[in-house]
Design an enzyme around this catalytic site. Sequence first.
Site, short mmCIF file in Angstrom:
data_model
loop_
_atom_site.label_atom_id
_atom_site.label_comp_id
_atom_site.label_asym_id
_atom_site.label_seq_id
_atom_site.Cartn_x
_atom_site.Cartn_y
_atom_site.Cartn_z
CG ASP A 1 1.35 1.57 -1.43
OD1 ASP A 1 0.37 1.25 -0.50
OD2 ASP A 1 1.26 2.66 -1.91
CG ASN B 1 -4.67 2.59 7.30
OD1 ASN B 1 -4.27 2.77 8.39
ND2 ASN B 1 -4.13 2.80 6.04
CB VAL C 1 -7.82 -0.49 -1.55
CG1 VAL C 1 -8.22 -1.54 -2.18
CG2 VAL C 1 -7.05 0.61 -2.40
CG HIS D 1 -4.71 -3.30 2.18
ND1 HIS D 1 -6.23 -2.83 1.83
CD2 HIS D 1 -4.24 -1.99 2.43
CE1 HIS D 1 -6.36 -1.50 2.13
NE2 HIS D 1 -5.05 -0.92 2.31
P1 AMP Z 1 -5.45 2.22 2.51
O1 AMP Z 1 -5.48 3.63 2.38
O2 AMP Z 1 -4.77 1.60 3.87
O3 AMP Z 1 -6.69 1.57 2.04
O4 AMP Z 1 -4.21 1.77 1.36
C1 AMP Z 1 -4.39 1.58 0.08
C2 AMP Z 1 -3.01 1.54 -0.48
O5 AMP Z 1 -3.08 1.06 -1.81
C3 AMP Z 1 -2.29 3.01 -0.62
O6 AMP Z 1 -1.17 2.90 0.15
C4 AMP Z 1 -2.25 3.16 -2.11
O7 AMP Z 1 -0.73 3.90 -2.22
C5 AMP Z 1 -2.17 1.74 -2.73
N1 AMP Z 1 -2.39 1.45 -3.88
C6 AMP Z 1 -3.41 2.19 -4.66
N2 AMP Z 1 -3.50 1.80 -6.00
C7 AMP Z 1 -2.28 0.98 -5.82
C8 AMP Z 1 -2.16 0.24 -7.04
N3 AMP Z 1 -2.37 -0.03 -8.51
N4 AMP Z 1 -0.79 -0.76 -6.86
C9 AMP Z 1 -0.17 -0.84 -5.62
N5 AMP Z 1 -0.60 0.12 -4.54
C10 AMP Z 1 -1.66 0.79 -4.85
#
Ligand code: AMP
Length: 110
Positions: free
Chosen positions: A29, A83, A92, A96
């Site tokens: 992350d 989530n 996102v 995941h």
């Molecule tokens: P969620 O809030 O469960 O959708 O998690 C999305 C996660 O993606 C968050 O913890 C972000 O920090 C992570 N994230 C966003 N962009 C990137 C990226 N380019 N590379 C790695 N992690 C990312």
Amino acid sequence: MATLFTKIINGEIPGDIVYQDDYVVAFRDITPVAPTHVLIVPRAEIPGLATLPDEGDHLHILNAAKKIAELEGLTDGYRLVINQGEDAGQTVPHLHAHLIGGRKLSWPPG
Ligand code: AMP
């Protein structure tokens, strides 16, 4: 249009990949909340738990989590979090699981 995570999987955006197999790709992350914070992403673009098909790449998330936890040396425990939707803070729209460990984790989550 490809999701952010598909772009990482395809190498169009950099990602710190720690594990991959035929079904999932796992990378660190970008904003870690613990010493180990790895996102385990099915190669298939499933928006989230609410739209989960019966079969597919996502069925391999748990086995990948076990393997990655071993690779990361998380012998004292860890947590796997998915989530779903706005209330859970999903940002996102590509399914995941967050594998989090390397420190004591409080419960319940916020
Ligand atoms: P969620 O809030 O469960 O959708 O998690 C999305 C996660 O993606 C968050 O913890 C972000 O920090 C992570 N994230 C966003 N962009 C990137 C990226 N380019 N590379 C790695 N992690 C990312």
